[in-house]
Design a protein around this motif. Structure first.
Motif, short mmCIF file in Angstrom:
data_model
loop_
_atom_site.label_atom_id
_atom_site.label_comp_id
_atom_site.label_asym_id
_atom_site.label_seq_id
_atom_site.Cartn_x
_atom_site.Cartn_y
_atom_site.Cartn_z
N ILE A 100 -4.42 -63.52 80.79
CA ILE A 100 -4.65 -62.26 80.10
C ILE A 100 -3.70 -61.17 80.59
N GLN B 198 -0.59 -60.36 78.56
CA GLN B 198 -0.94 -59.73 77.29
C GLN B 198 -1.30 -58.26 77.49
N VAL C 168 1.89 -56.36 77.90
CA VAL C 168 2.59 -56.15 76.63
C VAL C 168 1.95 -55.03 75.84
N MET D 188 -5.34 -57.37 66.69
CA MET D 188 -5.35 -57.65 68.12
C MET D 188 -6.64 -58.36 68.54
N LEU E 19 -7.74 -62.72 72.97
CA LEU E 19 -7.70 -61.69 74.01
C LEU E 19 -9.05 -60.98 74.02
N TYR F 89 -7.76 -55.74 75.82
CA TYR F 89 -7.12 -54.79 74.91
C TYR F 89 -7.31 -53.36 75.43
#
Length: 170
Positions: free
Chosen positions: A5, A8, A11, A91, A96, A101
């Motif tokens: 994770i 991600q 990013v 998303m 995820l 997030y």
């Protein structure tokens, strides 16, 4: 959270911070720097005694208020733009977790807080001693990260940007 994770999250944080450049947040920060510097210089011209202390106090209070407003408005409008563009749904359809997030967005907004607090701290060094300006800048950074996290929470909680901004100001 698993180890997969974290890339991600990085990013998401990177693209959230890049959004500040793309939406001309830096231009607004430059306008705040000019206005804060001008207000500090003006305060020094009208002060009868304690010129440097008056300049530092007025510049610091105006810069703090402007920085908090910039962060609240940027975070809230950014999140609501993501909801309106349906990029949040995209998303969340990926593998995820929602927490990943949220952490990515929060890390990106924390980077924006750093970019906001650093030049304001450097500007305040013109009016106050360096140690006082750096400590003010550090506390401003912590306040901006806290404001960003609350604004992010309220932007996720309320469906309208106005309600999110108002809740963040309270």
């Amino acid at each position: 959270m698993s180890a997969l994770i974290y890339p991600q999250v990085a990013v998401i944080a990177r693209y959230t911070a890049l959004e500040a450049i793309r939406t001309r947040y830096i231009w607004l920060l430059g306008a705040v720097l000019l206005a804060g510097g001008g207000a500090g210089l003006f305060a020094g011209d009208i002060a009868i005694a304690e010129t440097h202390a008056t300049q530092a106090a007025i510049a610091a209070s105006l810069l703090r208020f402007a920085a908090v407003m910039l962060v609240i408005l940027f975070v809230t409008t950014s999140v609501h733009r993501d909801f309106n563009d349906k990029s949040v749904e995209l998303m969340l359809s990926l593998p995820l977790p929602r927490g990943g997030y949220y952490l990515g967005k929060l890390a990106g907004y924390a980077a924006v807080a750093v970019v906001t607090a650093a030049p304001l701290c450097l500007l305040l060094m013109l009016f106050a001693p360096a140690v006082a300006a750096v400590s003010w800048g550090l506390f401003l950074l912590l306040e901006l990260v806290l404001v960003a996290s609350l604004s992010l929470l309220f932007a996720f909680a309320f469906s309208q940007a106005t309600a999110s901004i108002f809740a963040s100001l309270m």
